[in-house]
Design a protein around this motif. Sequence first.
Motif: not given
Length: 452
Positions: A366-389
Amino acid sequence: MVRNKLHGYTGRVIGGVGVLAVALTLAACGGNSGSSVGSYGFPQVTQDDKAPITVWVDADRSSAVDAFKKANPGVKLNVVTYDGSANGSNSFRTKVQLFDRAGSGWPDVVFSSQNNDAAWASQKSNGKQAFAAVLNSGLVPKATLDNFTQGSLAPCTVEGKVYCLRNDLAQVVLWYNKSLLDKFGYSLPTTWEEYQAIGEKLAKEHPGYIVGAVGDSFAPEIYFWGSKCQANGITGPTSVTVNTDSTECKRVASMLDTLIKNGTVPNLSVFTPEFVKKYSDKVVLMPGPAWYAGAIFNNPQSLNVPAGQLGVAAPLAWQGDSAATGNVGGGTWFISSHAKNLKAAEKFVEFVTTADDYQVNLAPGYPAYAPAADKWIKKQESSGYYATDLGALIKAGPQIWTGWGSGVFSQEAIWAKTMTPAIAGGKSLVDLLPEWETAIKNQAQVNGYTVK
């Protein structure tokens, strides 16, 4: 401690995750001759914008170097792979001490897996200038520093000066199995009191299921740090306040005593075959860092939780208190005060901590740099693995309690030596708190701290 990441597990690291310290090599015979206090607030050697920079990284950071090379082909790099001070080797500090004595040889960029390197790198050593350059006096743009997640640069900051940039965070959140919660008819807890109540119900209604674990040396960073227990109150370069005889320490110790005794928080490391064998389909709740997702849950070699079951919730609060959380790892980058090409060093450090090319597209944690973290989260969510955001991870980042400092000594080593065997022997955590405090104070004093 384990690499901070959501997908994949790349090894264990004691004392933190990923620090990249940046240090530019002085000329072999140049030592620190010709240095003067420059505009950035530390002694600088004569600068050469065309000088190559030497980069020390561990194997896991090779993709960061490759991404920088691709984006900046005009910058000359000499890359050296080393252990990153993993597993408490302390190799980064040891090598710098050798270079200090020699008066030359400092690398230009160094990755360290420890979060506490600013504690020593910001200080003079045997009369020699501090290794780490000050970053918040103009070397790194203020706009860049301001975009790091609130509080994430605390381990890098000593007496108001920033000496490193965080690479990634390992904020503690509440992981949970949504399918099991629904099956048992339990509501997702929002407080530690509700969390304990679920543990007590599970022990009676569904024996064998668990809500956590305390068998790893970073257990205090998950439970006591988030409870605002003042076991590690670093208040200056050589001062620490230790007080485990407080409500904040006793409340979490009492809770764990109850859950350890009823079997819902076993004294097992989550990385042992025994843990995997006993609890692969029995983890209902699990407070833990961001990287637990890839290290133990979405990992065929560990719990291997099927897609669509794993959820994540924000850090729990104690009734009547604001929510706070702990941190188990995370990374930083330093720029050396010996830098001969500060311009290139800063360019490298800013790229690897903020650029999408690495932090969003390649970085596992998880990136410490907040703008990168927001984009990184979206990328992880797109995997479809998680039951929640995964919004809880973003919420938890700024909630890391700053009252737990980053001293030279290792809290994990103290816990492993003092507390883990005692828990295994059936002793109460509440009863052990004075012993823990004494052990911390003794270790701090050995390392030159004034203890309050």
